[in-house]
Scaffold this motif. Sequence first.
Motif, PDB file in Angstrom:
ATOM      1  N   GLN A  24       0.821  -1.205   0.000  1.00  0.00           N
ATOM      2  CA  GLN A  24       0.000   0.000   0.000  1.00  0.00           C
ATOM      3  C   GLN A  24       0.859   1.260   0.000  1.00  0.00           C
ATOM      4  O   GLN A  24       0.550   2.238  -0.688  1.00  0.00           O
ATOM      5  CB  GLN A  24      -0.935  -0.010   1.206  1.00  0.00           C
ATOM      6  N   ILE A  25       1.950   1.237   0.769  1.00  0.00           N
ATOM      7  CA  ILE A  25       2.855   2.388   0.792  1.00  0.00           C
ATOM      8  C   ILE A  25       3.495   2.582  -0.575  1.00  0.00           C
ATOM      9  O   ILE A  25       3.590   3.702  -1.089  1.00  0.00           O
ATOM     10  CB  ILE A  25       3.934   2.191   1.876  1.00  0.00           C
ATOM     11  N   GLU A  26       3.915   1.481  -1.173  1.00  0.00           N
ATOM     12  CA  GLU A  26       4.544   1.552  -2.498  1.00  0.00           C
ATOM     13  C   GLU A  26       3.576   2.108  -3.534  1.00  0.00           C
ATOM     14  O   GLU A  26       3.924   2.987  -4.327  1.00  0.00           O
ATOM     15  CB  GLU A  26       5.018   0.158  -2.905  1.00  0.00           C
ATOM     16  N   ARG A  27       2.342   1.619  -3.526  1.00  0.00           N
ATOM     17  CA  ARG A  27       1.345   2.098  -4.482  1.00  0.00           C
ATOM     18  C   ARG A  27       1.012   3.563  -4.246  1.00  0.00           C
ATOM     19  O   ARG A  27       0.779   4.315  -5.201  1.00  0.00           O
ATOM     20  CB  ARG A  27       0.082   1.248  -4.385  1.00  0.00           C
ATOM     21  N   ALA A  28       0.986   3.966  -2.976  1.00  0.00           N
ATOM     22  CA  ALA A  28       0.688   5.366  -2.676  1.00  0.00           C
ATOM     23  C   ALA A  28       1.757   6.286  -3.253  1.00  0.00           C
ATOM     24  O   ALA A  28       1.454   7.346  -3.816  1.00  0.00           O
ATOM     25  CB  ALA A  28       0.569   5.562  -1.167  1.00  0.00           C
ATOM     26  N   LEU A  29       3.017   5.893  -3.122  1.00  0.00           N
ATOM     27  CA  LEU A  29       4.104   6.699  -3.672  1.00  0.00           C
ATOM     28  C   LEU A  29       4.049   6.730  -5.202  1.00  0.00           C
ATOM     29  O   LEU A  29       4.270   7.773  -5.823  1.00  0.00           O
ATOM     30  CB  LEU A  29       5.448   6.145  -3.206  1.00  0.00           C
TER      31      LEU A  29
END
Length: 301
Positions: A24-29
């Motif tokens: 989720q963090i990766e996709r948010a970035l």
Amino acid sequence: MDATEIPLKAPAISADAPTSDAEQIERALIDASTRVPVLMFYTSAIVWLLIGTLLAGFVSFKLHAPDLLSGVSFLTWGRVRPAHMNVMVYGWASMAGMGTAIWLMARLCRTVLRHPLLLVAGAGFWNFGVLLGVGGILMGDSTGYEWLEFPPYAAIVLFVAYSLIISSAVLMFRFRRGDQIYITQWYLLGAFLWFPWLYAAAQLMLFVVPVQGVMQAAVSWWFANNLLFLWLGAIGLGTAYYMIPKVIGRPVYSYHLATIGFWTYALFSSWTGMQRLVDGPFPAWMITASIAATILTIIPV
């Protein structure tokens, strides 16, 4: 966070973080890095859609009332209709497709967009090229070929814009994380490479070193059909391969079948277009092969 401030390296994620949280963090970035250019593509596409809809309404009125504003040269049916068609293809559909393709490429390559301003500049030049082309059509500077009506000076601007756009897509693919290439990436990369080939080949054979006689019609319809299949159709299929499994929560049934579908789609689609010239002064094998290829495009789908 501003898209231009997104780090160029992979996001730092704690080893203790759950896998789902890390994703989720990766996709948010990634989504943050593509937000500005993708929104610009989508906003531009919506504006062109509204303009194209207005032009379509005016074209419809002209069919029922041919004398409507007949004294105004740039509002005649023969100019407004091609302007409407090109606005819908290059303004609405192409910009929406490129925005979607950029976002999907970033997600599937699992990399942030390195130079978002490059895409913003590309979108700006593309808008300018479409505006220039539509203005040229309305002023009577059309070439007369379906979906190639833009005058040469507008086509040059589109090439410059597309060079900026495709360079971003290639950079994302070059710096992708992981070795596996998802089927959506095949279709999107294919579309990004097929469009300049189609557009350049048609421009070359019709305007730079023009073919003679009836072959001009063959080139024109070959381009028009492949613009739908190998450009817009490829982006649409690539998007479907990503969205449908996401929505239903199931993976693609067979990656090997999907790969076969991609190559058969590329093969059969490139032969289409001649079916529009039935009963014309063309070799029978050319039209027959095109009809068969058009029917066989159902196999990949």
